[in-house]
Design an enzyme around this catalytic site. Structure first.
Site, PDB file in Angstrom:
ATOM      1  CG  ASP A   1      -2.059   8.867  71.664  1.00 43.60           C
ATOM      2  OD1 ASP A   1      -1.359   9.878  71.888  1.00 43.60           O
ATOM      3  OD2 ASP A   1      -1.573   7.751  71.441  1.00 43.60           O
TER       4      ASP A   1
ATOM      5  CG  HIS B   1       5.734   6.954  65.566  1.00 45.05           C
ATOM      6  ND1 HIS B   1       6.251   5.782  66.074  1.00 45.05           N
ATOM      7  CD2 HIS B   1       4.378   6.815  65.602  1.00 45.05           C
ATOM      8  CE1 HIS B   1       5.251   4.966  66.410  1.00 45.05           C
ATOM      9  NE2 HIS B   1       4.108   5.573  66.132  1.00 45.05           N
TER      10      HIS B   1
ATOM     11  CD  GLU C   1       2.900   4.263  70.402  1.00 47.46           C
ATOM     12  OE1 GLU C   1       2.023   5.100  70.719  1.00 47.46           O
ATOM     13  OE2 GLU C   1       2.867   3.605  69.344  1.00 47.46           O
TER      14      GLU C   1
ATOM     15  CD  GLU D   1       1.962   9.081  72.510  1.00 51.32           C
ATOM     16  OE1 GLU D   1       1.093   9.963  72.695  1.00 51.32           O
ATOM     17  OE2 GLU D   1       1.724   7.967  72.016  1.00 51.32           O
TER      18      GLU D   1
ATOM     19  CG  ASP E   1      -0.253   5.022  73.539  1.00 52.61           C
ATOM     20  OD1 ASP E   1      -0.993   4.288  74.224  1.00 52.61           O
ATOM     21  OD2 ASP E   1      -0.399   5.194  72.311  1.00 52.61           O
TER      22      ASP E   1
ATOM     23  NE  ARG F   1       4.312  -0.885  68.982  1.00 47.43           N
ATOM     24  CZ  ARG F   1       3.839   0.357  68.997  1.00 47.43           C
ATOM     25  NH1 ARG F   1       2.630   0.628  68.549  1.00 47.43           N
ATOM     26  NH2 ARG F   1       4.582   1.329  69.456  1.00 47.43           N
TER      27      ARG F   1
ATOM     28  CD  GLN G   1      -0.780  -0.726  67.254  1.00 47.10           C
ATOM     29  OE1 GLN G   1       0.153  -0.980  68.008  1.00 47.10           O
ATOM     30  NE2 GLN G   1      -0.904   0.424  66.639  1.00 47.10           N
TER      31      GLN G   1
ATOM     32  CE  LYS H   1      -1.295   2.423  69.720  1.00 46.47           C
ATOM     33  NZ  LYS H   1      -0.074   3.065  70.243  1.00 46.47           N
TER      34      LYS H   1
ATOM     35  CB  THR I   1      -2.046   5.843  79.015  1.00 46.12           C
ATOM     36  OG1 THR I   1      -2.719   5.103  77.993  1.00 46.12           O
ATOM     37  CG2 THR I   1      -1.295   7.007  78.400  1.00 46.12           C
TER      38      THR I   1
ATOM     39  CD  GLU J   1       9.273   4.743  65.690  1.00 45.81           C
ATOM     40  OE1 GLU J   1       9.771   5.717  65.112  1.00 45.81           O
ATOM     41  OE2 GLU J   1       8.575   4.855  66.714  1.00 45.81           O
TER      42      GLU J   1
HETATM   43 CA    CA Z   1       0.412   6.678  70.770  1.00 46.17          CA
END
Ligand code: CA
Length: 436
Positions: A136, A143, A208, A210, A242, A246, A249, A262, A266, A383
């Site tokens: 990834d 971002h 996420e 992507e 993804d 948080r 993380q 993560k 996925t 975000e």
């Molecule tokens: Ca990612």
């Protein structure tokens, strides 16, 4: 060599498969490849057309393919497309061109092909490849800026960002096709109020937005892929979510980067949209401001900078249990565009292999979260809700900072351009289930 625009992209091209005409994702100008099964039966290679799919092995058995196109279908055995992707661009182009020919209005092959059509809604769609490795990246500069600002307001971008395509090695075993439930992970979470972490369900579960990139032939260990040849190793694209915890993380990511936050799931859209189908939607790599460094020579290629970017409109929809119960449509959370990628996919391939690391057919890249410049184009809830400080208000009065159990995230993509037939990617969808 980069895919060119040809008669398979013609705006007025129509298929005798009625649902393909004007189909938002899979008109005859797209023809993505995938793996399907029906009623728990054998997994088979297929091509999507409108609301239907064609079983490619069955089509081969009726002598609909010859030469290179026939050889391409011959390797699509075993319920995975790795060997097909390994063949590279020429057989893929030949097969796509032949499919375009026999699916057109007026094609004499219709009588033989029509009995082989399956309703896509009756098919289970699987991962298209046996994914050996998944990497990834972090190419969405907005971002990187948005998240960086939350931690380092004065210097949101790390000093390496504009020099090196940042990435990490992800986990291939937990990549799942669209429609697979996503279980809320438990993990070590340490709140600021406590000295020690607790092992509890994540409370800051996020998505996420992507793009995924399917790798074609790849390279031998110790033999980098030059940037000028990188496009030959990109077999196709998908949407990729993804999923990210948080809170897990935040506690685990230093010093080695993402790990359990993560690797629990996925999600990818299961149809491989080929570089050929995307040929009309190539754009120049976004212009770098004058004070940005030029890419180092191993990442610089005139053709890639002229046409290595992608114009793909991206959308995130959120369906909550309450919205669904009220019969309300999913909330349109965000709209972005692949044009916000700071690095091209060719640059990702060239960089990944530059030290000699080998890529294998069917490997998967994630681009990294593709956010736009403002909150309406955020590619994650981290975000969009400013890390939970500004919850998002839905049309039924609900609020969300992060995902709740029962929430469903749907990613969509659409390519449009004057004079070209619009194509899409199909859905990349997953629903959060409770941790127990
Ligand atoms: Ca990612």
């Amino acid at each position: 060599m980069r895919a060119q625009i040809d008669d398979t992209h013609a705006l007025d091209l129509r298929s005798w498969v009625a649902s393909a005409d004007g189909h938002s994702d899979f008109p005859i100008q797209n023809l993505p490849f995938g793996i399907v099964s029906v009623d728990g039966g054998e997994r088979r290679a297929a091509v999507a057309i409108g609301d239907q799919v064609i079983d490619l092995a069955a089509a081969r058995a009726t002598d609909l393919f010859a030469d290179v196109a026939e050889a391409a279908v011959r390797v699509m055995a075993g319920g995975e497309l790795n060997a097909f992707l390994a063949l590279g661009a020429a057989p893929r182009r030949a097969l796509r061109a032949r499919l375009s020919e026999i699916l057109r209005v007026g094609a004499p092959e219709r009588a033989r092909l029509e009995p082989l059509l399956l309703d896509r809604s009756a098919c289970t769609v699987h991962l298209p490849t046996r994914i050996g490795d998944y990497t990834d990246f972090f190419v969405g500069i907005h971002h990187a800026l948005n998240v960086g600002k939350q931690f380092r307001p004065d210097a949101p971008l790390m000093p390496n960002y504009k020099w090196v395509p940042i990435g990490y090695h992800g986990r291939a075993s937990s990549v799942v096709p669209s429609g697979t439930a996503v279980r809320r992970p438990r993990g070590q979470i340490k709140s600021a109020d406590f000295d020690a972490p607790s092992f509890i369900p994540s409370r800051r579960l996020d998505f996420e937005l992507e793009l995924g990139v399917w790798i074609g032939p790849g390279n031998d260990l110790g033999t980098p892929i030059p940037i000028a040849e990188a496009a030959d190793h990109i077999a196709g694209f998908c949407l990729l979510n993804d999923w990210s915890a948080r809170d897990i993380q935040a506690w685990e990511y230093q010093p080695l980067g993402p790990f359990l936050a993560k690797n629990f799931s996925t999600t990818v859209s299961p149809w491989i949209v080929t570089p050929e189908a995307l040929a009309p939607f190539r754009v120049a790599q976004p212009t770098r401001p004058d004070d940005d460094p030029m890419p180092l020579s191993y990442l610089a290629d005139a053709d890639d900078q002229a046409a290595g970017g992608l114009a793909i409109e991206l959308e995130v929809l959120l369906e909550t249990p309450a919205l669904a119960a009220a019969g309300l449509p999913p909330h349109a959370l965000s709209r972005s565009d692949a044009r916000h990628m700071y690095w091209t996919v060719a640059q990702l391939v060239a960089h990944h292999t530059s030290c000699g690391c080998n890529l294998n057919p069917g490997d998967l890249f994630g681009t990294g979260t593709i956010s736009g410049p403002d909150l309406t184009s955020a590619g994650s809830l981290l975000e969009a809700s400013l890390s939970g400080k500004q919850p998002i208000r839905l049309r039924n009065g609900e609020e969300r900072s992060f995902l709740e159990d029962g929430d469903q995230v749907i990613l969509k993509a659409r390519c449009t351009r004057e004079g070209a037939a619009p194509i899409g990617f199909g859905e990349c969808q997953g629903r959060i289930t409770s941790t127990n």
